[in-house]
Design an enzyme around this catalytic site. Structure first.
Site, PDB file in Angstrom:
ATOM      1  N   PHE A  15       0.874  -1.179   0.000  1.00  0.00           N
ATOM      2  CA  PHE A  15       0.000   0.000   0.000  1.00  0.00           C
ATOM      3  C   PHE A  15       0.911   1.227   0.000  1.00  0.00           C
ATOM      4  O   PHE A  15       1.632   1.445   0.980  1.00  0.00           O
ATOM      5  CB  PHE A  15      -0.824  -0.079   1.290  1.00  0.00           C
ATOM      6  CG  PHE A  15      -1.884   0.944   1.486  1.00  0.00           C
ATOM      7  CD1 PHE A  15      -3.119   0.835   0.844  1.00  0.00           C
ATOM      8  CD2 PHE A  15      -1.697   1.996   2.377  1.00  0.00           C
ATOM      9  CE1 PHE A  15      -4.117   1.757   1.076  1.00  0.00           C
ATOM     10  CE2 PHE A  15      -2.700   2.918   2.612  1.00  0.00           C
ATOM     11  CZ  PHE A  15      -3.917   2.801   1.960  1.00  0.00           C
ATOM     12  N   GLY A  27       2.471  12.373   5.668  1.00  0.00           N
ATOM     13  CA  GLY A  27       2.229  11.176   6.486  1.00  0.00           C
ATOM     14  C   GLY A  27       0.805  11.242   6.998  1.00  0.00           C
ATOM     15  O   GLY A  27      -0.127  10.731   6.362  1.00  0.00           O
ATOM     16  N   SER A  28       0.609  11.934   8.130  1.00  0.00           N
ATOM     17  CA  SER A  28      -0.748  12.102   8.674  1.00  0.00           C
ATOM     18  C   SER A  28      -1.617  12.897   7.707  1.00  0.00           C
ATOM     19  O   SER A  28      -2.794  12.591   7.517  1.00  0.00           O
ATOM     20  CB  SER A  28      -0.680  12.826  10.024  1.00  0.00           C
ATOM     21  OG  SER A  28      -0.069  11.987  10.983  1.00  0.00           O
ATOM     22  N   THR A  42       5.369  -0.991   3.444  1.00  0.00           N
ATOM     23  CA  THR A  42       5.411  -2.299   4.111  1.00  0.00           C
ATOM     24  C   THR A  42       5.362  -3.398   3.054  1.00  0.00           C
ATOM     25  O   THR A  42       4.594  -3.291   2.096  1.00  0.00           O
ATOM     26  CB  THR A  42       4.205  -2.433   5.072  1.00  0.00           C
ATOM     27  OG1 THR A  42       4.227  -1.343   5.972  1.00  0.00           O
ATOM     28  CG2 THR A  42       4.259  -3.742   5.846  1.00  0.00           C
ATOM     29  N   ARG A  65      11.414 -17.282  38.398  1.00  0.00           N
ATOM     30  CA  ARG A  65      12.467 -16.505  39.058  1.00  0.00           C
ATOM     31  C   ARG A  65      12.161 -16.329  40.551  1.00  0.00           C
ATOM     32  O   ARG A  65      11.041 -15.956  40.923  1.00  0.00           O
ATOM     33  CB  ARG A  65      12.539 -15.129  38.389  1.00  0.00           C
ATOM     34  CG  ARG A  65      13.391 -14.126  39.090  1.00  0.00           C
ATOM     35  CD  ARG A  65      14.862 -14.339  38.822  1.00  0.00           C
ATOM     36  NE  ARG A  65      15.678 -13.346  39.501  1.00  0.00           N
ATOM     37  CZ  ARG A  65      16.969 -13.221  39.324  1.00  0.00           C
ATOM     38  NH1 ARG A  65      17.611 -14.037  38.497  1.00  0.00           N
ATOM     39  NH2 ARG A  65      17.651 -12.299  39.975  1.00  0.00           N
ATOM     40  N   ILE A  82       8.932  -6.718  34.930  1.00  0.00           N
ATOM     41  CA  ILE A  82       8.907  -7.932  35.765  1.00  0.00           C
ATOM     42  C   ILE A  82      10.204  -8.725  35.596  1.00  0.00           C
ATOM     43  O   ILE A  82      10.706  -9.342  36.541  1.00  0.00           O
ATOM     44  CB  ILE A  82       7.680  -8.824  35.404  1.00  0.00           C
ATOM     45  CG1 ILE A  82       6.392  -8.154  35.888  1.00  0.00           C
ATOM     46  CG2 ILE A  82       7.823 -10.236  35.970  1.00  0.00           C
ATOM     47  CD1 ILE A  82       5.122  -8.944  35.583  1.00  0.00           C
ATOM     48  N   HIS A  83      10.775  -8.683  34.383  1.00  0.00           N
ATOM     49  CA  HIS A  83      12.011  -9.436  34.108  1.00  0.00           C
ATOM     50  C   HIS A  83      13.249  -8.792  34.732  1.00  0.00           C
ATOM     51  O   HIS A  83      14.348  -9.355  34.630  1.00  0.00           O
ATOM     52  CB  HIS A  83      12.254  -9.547  32.593  1.00  0.00           C
ATOM     53  CG  HIS A  83      11.343 -10.514  31.884  1.00  0.00           C
ATOM     54  ND1 HIS A  83      10.007 -10.290  31.681  1.00  0.00           N
ATOM     55  CD2 HIS A  83      11.598 -11.723  31.320  1.00  0.00           C
ATOM     56  CE1 HIS A  83       9.485 -11.301  31.006  1.00  0.00           C
ATOM     57  NE2 HIS A  83      10.421 -12.192  30.780  1.00  0.00           N
ATOM     58  N   GLU A  97      -0.480   3.151   9.986  1.00  0.00           N
ATOM     59  CA  GLU A  97      -1.916   3.148   9.619  1.00  0.00           C
ATOM     60  C   GLU A  97      -2.691   4.207  10.412  1.00  0.00           C
ATOM     61  O   GLU A  97      -3.844   4.003  10.791  1.00  0.00           O
ATOM     62  CB  GLU A  97      -2.503   1.739   9.718  1.00  0.00           C
ATOM     63  CG  GLU A  97      -1.724   0.785   8.810  1.00  0.00           C
ATOM     64  CD  GLU A  97      -2.451  -0.458   8.396  1.00  0.00           C
ATOM     65  OE1 GLU A  97      -3.687  -0.482   8.447  1.00  0.00           O
ATOM     66  OE2 GLU A  97      -1.758  -1.417   8.014  1.00  0.00           O
ATOM     67  N   SER A 153      -1.731   7.577  16.849  1.00  0.00           N
ATOM     68  CA  SER A 153      -2.762   7.717  17.891  1.00  0.00           C
ATOM     69  C   SER A 153      -3.440   9.078  17.799  1.00  0.00           C
ATOM     70  O   SER A 153      -4.647   9.208  18.031  1.00  0.00           O
ATOM     71  CB  SER A 153      -2.134   7.585  19.286  1.00  0.00           C
ATOM     72  OG  SER A 153      -1.827   6.248  19.561  1.00  0.00           O
TER      73      SER A 153
HETATM   74  N1  CAA Z   1     -13.803   6.280   4.631  1.00  0.00           N
HETATM   75  C1  CAA Z   1     -14.194   6.823   3.432  1.00  0.00           C
HETATM   76  N2  CAA Z   1     -14.121   8.136   3.158  1.00  0.00           N
HETATM   77  C2  CAA Z   1     -13.631   8.937   4.123  1.00  0.00           C
HETATM   78  C3  CAA Z   1     -13.209   8.443   5.376  1.00  0.00           C
HETATM   79  C4  CAA Z   1     -13.313   7.059   5.616  1.00  0.00           C
HETATM   80  N3  CAA Z   1     -12.933   6.518   6.760  1.00  0.00           N
HETATM   81  N4  CAA Z   1     -12.786   9.473   6.135  1.00  0.00           N
HETATM   82  C5  CAA Z   1     -12.926  10.572   5.384  1.00  0.00           C
HETATM   83  N5  CAA Z   1     -13.439  10.243   4.170  1.00  0.00           N
HETATM   84  C6  CAA Z   1     -13.743  11.139   3.053  1.00  0.00           C
HETATM   85  C7  CAA Z   1     -14.455  12.398   3.515  1.00  0.00           C
HETATM   86  O1  CAA Z   1     -15.854  12.207   3.590  1.00  0.00           O
HETATM   87  C8  CAA Z   1     -14.060  13.401   2.450  1.00  0.00           C
HETATM   88  O2  CAA Z   1     -14.858  13.228   1.316  1.00  0.00           O
HETATM   89  P1  CAA Z   1     -15.930  14.388   0.856  1.00  0.00           P
HETATM   90  O3  CAA Z   1     -15.095  15.625   0.672  1.00  0.00           O
HETATM   91  O4  CAA Z   1     -16.523  13.856  -0.411  1.00  0.00           O
HETATM   92  O5  CAA Z   1     -16.885  14.517   2.001  1.00  0.00           O
HETATM   93  C9  CAA Z   1     -12.655  12.970   2.053  1.00  0.00           C
HETATM   94  O6  CAA Z   1     -12.512  11.591   2.488  1.00  0.00           O
HETATM   95  C10 CAA Z   1     -11.576  13.780   2.740  1.00  0.00           C
HETATM   96  O7  CAA Z   1     -11.847  13.727   4.133  1.00  0.00           O
HETATM   97  P2  CAA Z   1     -11.285  14.816   5.138  1.00  0.00           P
HETATM   98  O8  CAA Z   1     -11.609  16.175   4.617  1.00  0.00           O
HETATM   99  O9  CAA Z   1     -11.740  14.451   6.497  1.00  0.00           O
HETATM  100  O10 CAA Z   1      -9.708  14.608   4.962  1.00  0.00           O
HETATM  101  P3  CAA Z   1      -8.492  15.166   5.763  1.00  0.00           P
HETATM  102  O11 CAA Z   1      -7.482  15.614   4.785  1.00  0.00           O
HETATM  103  O12 CAA Z   1      -8.955  16.132   6.823  1.00  0.00           O
HETATM  104  O13 CAA Z   1      -7.897  13.842   6.422  1.00  0.00           O
HETATM  105  C11 CAA Z   1      -7.553  12.191   8.105  1.00  0.00           C
HETATM  106  C12 CAA Z   1      -8.554  13.050   7.313  1.00  0.00           C
HETATM  107  C13 CAA Z   1      -8.392  11.355   9.028  1.00  0.00           C
HETATM  108  C14 CAA Z   1      -6.596  13.033   8.895  1.00  0.00           C
HETATM  109  C15 CAA Z   1      -6.777  11.281   7.101  1.00  0.00           C
HETATM  110  O14 CAA Z   1      -5.929  12.060   6.286  1.00  0.00           O
HETATM  111  C16 CAA Z   1      -5.958  10.206   7.772  1.00  0.00           C
HETATM  112  O15 CAA Z   1      -6.505   9.193   8.172  1.00  0.00           O
HETATM  113  N6  CAA Z   1      -4.639  10.410   7.864  1.00  0.00           N
HETATM  114  C17 CAA Z   1      -3.726   9.370   8.318  1.00  0.00           C
HETATM  115  C18 CAA Z   1      -3.184   8.614   7.145  1.00  0.00           C
HETATM  116  C19 CAA Z   1      -2.686   7.247   7.520  1.00  0.00           C
HETATM  117  O16 CAA Z   1      -3.328   6.511   8.241  1.00  0.00           O
HETATM  118  N7  CAA Z   1      -1.550   6.906   6.965  1.00  0.00           N
HETATM  119  C20 CAA Z   1      -0.983   5.580   7.158  1.00  0.00           C
HETATM  120  C21 CAA Z   1      -0.486   5.097   5.836  1.00  0.00           C
HETATM  121  S1  CAA Z   1      -0.321   3.377   5.583  1.00  0.00           S
HETATM  122  C22 CAA Z   1       0.916   2.788   6.577  1.00  0.00           C
HETATM  123  O17 CAA Z   1       1.061   3.228   7.653  1.00  0.00           O
HETATM  124  C23 CAA Z   1       1.852   1.729   6.152  1.00  0.00           C
HETATM  125  C24 CAA Z   1       1.321   0.576   5.420  1.00  0.00           C
HETATM  126  O18 CAA Z   1       2.071  -0.095   4.716  1.00  0.00           O
HETATM  127  C25 CAA Z   1      -0.058   0.173   5.511  1.00  0.00           C
END
Ligand code: CAA
Length: 383
Positions: free
Chosen positions: A122, A130-131, A158, A269, A338-339, A364, A367
């Protein structure tokens, strides 16, 4: 209200526990130093672990999401590195089932179910996004001959070195609302211009692969676009909703392993002429850990159950993730305590659990991001 697992879910859990014990646990120590071997990945794939929820008609095991969370927990209890490798591959398989066209399912999903592809990845995160995931810079340009050309760089991929194909999020247009310009594409590893970068030198989960990648004018057919242009951000967030339950399950599995190690050591232990387990200070650590682990289990099962019922579960997945991962970090720390000094050396697994669990509050969605998701949902509902 019924708290009991179905007979099938219990059987699946037992099946996963036995695979974890026989196939995975013997490698867990090695995965503190080296990557998961191709041979183990093949065995995991052969056992059906990479496509757990994929319907049987496509060659998957057809599990519900509650069973899926149980399996991820059992595997992660045996080895965190294998847990994340399996979980991310399943996340891609789930996207292909939910959002893929018949072509995507025939061409890409069956690579995973048949074992021709051992894992998939992914590709969302970039150096400066990132966030704030929709701030990504990778671009996909549509070309007249019915293709897209993708250019950009991704980090924290990943499974990157193991994978046969990648789900790549890229901008197809620059809109004021950045998220609406993101699209999702399937890119095979053997495409010209796909470059695998170096492995990250990580604190934990060393057996799993985490690489940087670059896509240098990679030309793919138009049909490799998932859903429609501009749907990519939602495709990614819907996938992460389920992914967050599985990260919670990974942390839950690791905390169970740490608790077992803490109990085992406290009985072996002796200090002041008696086993550590006789001391109330130790008993309270064990009791607090067991209490927190039980609470996390219920949150994980609730989120997975809601998903199985096709009900909204975004906020519940974030609640499960934030609680389970922060709880697991604390439990692993307390079990190391504990260890005593032995917790700090590699003869015992306690330090590995602390290192492996640490990333679960980060990947993903951190927090902090989970708390954003939870608070936004509550505030919207109360408006
Ligand atoms: N499911 C579907 N659609 C969603 C949704 C969800 N859970 N959450 C929001 N949306 C939609 C919204 O409805 C919006 O659509 P509309 O404009 O049509 O209403 C659109 O997505 C944008 O939403 P936001 O305006 O809320 O977006 P935002 O820019 O404010 O971001 C956020 C929201 C929650 C902060 C998001 O950006 C987020 O989750 N960020 C973290 C990213 C993340 O988890 N990264 C990890 C990457 S993967 C990894 O770690 C490694 C790997 O290998 C897996």
């Amino acid at each position: 209200m019924n708290f009991a697992l179905t007979e099938q879910q219990k059987e699946t859990q037992q099946w996963a526990a036995s695979i974890a014990k026989e196939l995975i646990a013997p490698h867990s120590l090695k995965h503190s130093r080296e990557k998961i071997s191709r041979q183990l990945l093949e065995e995991l794939s052969k056992a059906g672990l990479m496509t757990l929820t994929v319907p049987e008609k496509w060659g998957g095991l057809g599990l519900d999401f509650v069973s899926y969370a149980l399996v991820i927990s059992e595997i992660s209890k045996a080895c965190g590195s294998v847990g994340v490798t399996v979980a991310v591959t399943n996340m891609i398989a789930q996207i292909l089932v939910r959002e893929g066209s018949p072509y995507h399912q025939q061409e890409f999903l069956t690579r995973l179910t048949s074992g021709r592809a051992l894992t998939a990845s992914f590709c969302l995160t970039e150096n400066s996004s990132g966030s704030d995931a929709s701030a990504l810079k990778t671009r996909a340009f549509q070309k007249p001959e019915g293709t897209y050309s993708i250019s950009g760089e991704k980090i924290f991929v990943t499974n990157g070195a193991f994978s046969d194909f990648y789900l790549v999020m890229a901008k197809t247009s620059e809109l004021e609302k950045a998220a609406k310009g993101v699209s999702a594409f399937l890119v095979s590893r053997d495409q010209k211009g796909v470059n695998l970068g170096r492995e990250e030198d990580k604190m934990g989960l060393i057996g799993s692969s985490t690489i940087r990648m670059s896509f240098d004018s990679v030309v793919i057919p138009q049909k490799n676009l998932i859903a429609s242009e501009g749907d990519g951000f939602k495709v990614a967030l819907r996938a992460l909703d389920g992914g967050r339950i599985s990260v919670a399950a990974q942390a839950f599995g690791l905390s169970r392993a740490a608790l077992e190690a803490g109990i085992r050591y406290s009985k072996e232990r002796e200090a002041f002429g008696q086993p550590l387990s006789n001391f109330q200070a130790i008993q309270w650590k064990i009791a607090d850990a067991a209490t927190a682990i039980s609470a996390a289990e219920l949150l994980i099962l609730r989120a997975a159950w809601l998903k199985d019922q096709n009900r909204a579960f975004t906020s519940e997945a974030s609640i499960a993730k934030v609680f389970a991962t922060e709880m697991a970090q604390k439990v692993c720390e307390e079990m190391l305590q504990i260890h005593g000094g032995y917790g700090y050396v590699k003869d015992y697994p306690a330090e590995r659990y602390c290192r492996d669990v640490r990333v679960t509050t980060l990947y993903e969605g951190t927090s902090e991001i989970q708390r954003v998701v939870i608070a936004r949902d509550l505030l919207r509902k109360s408006a």
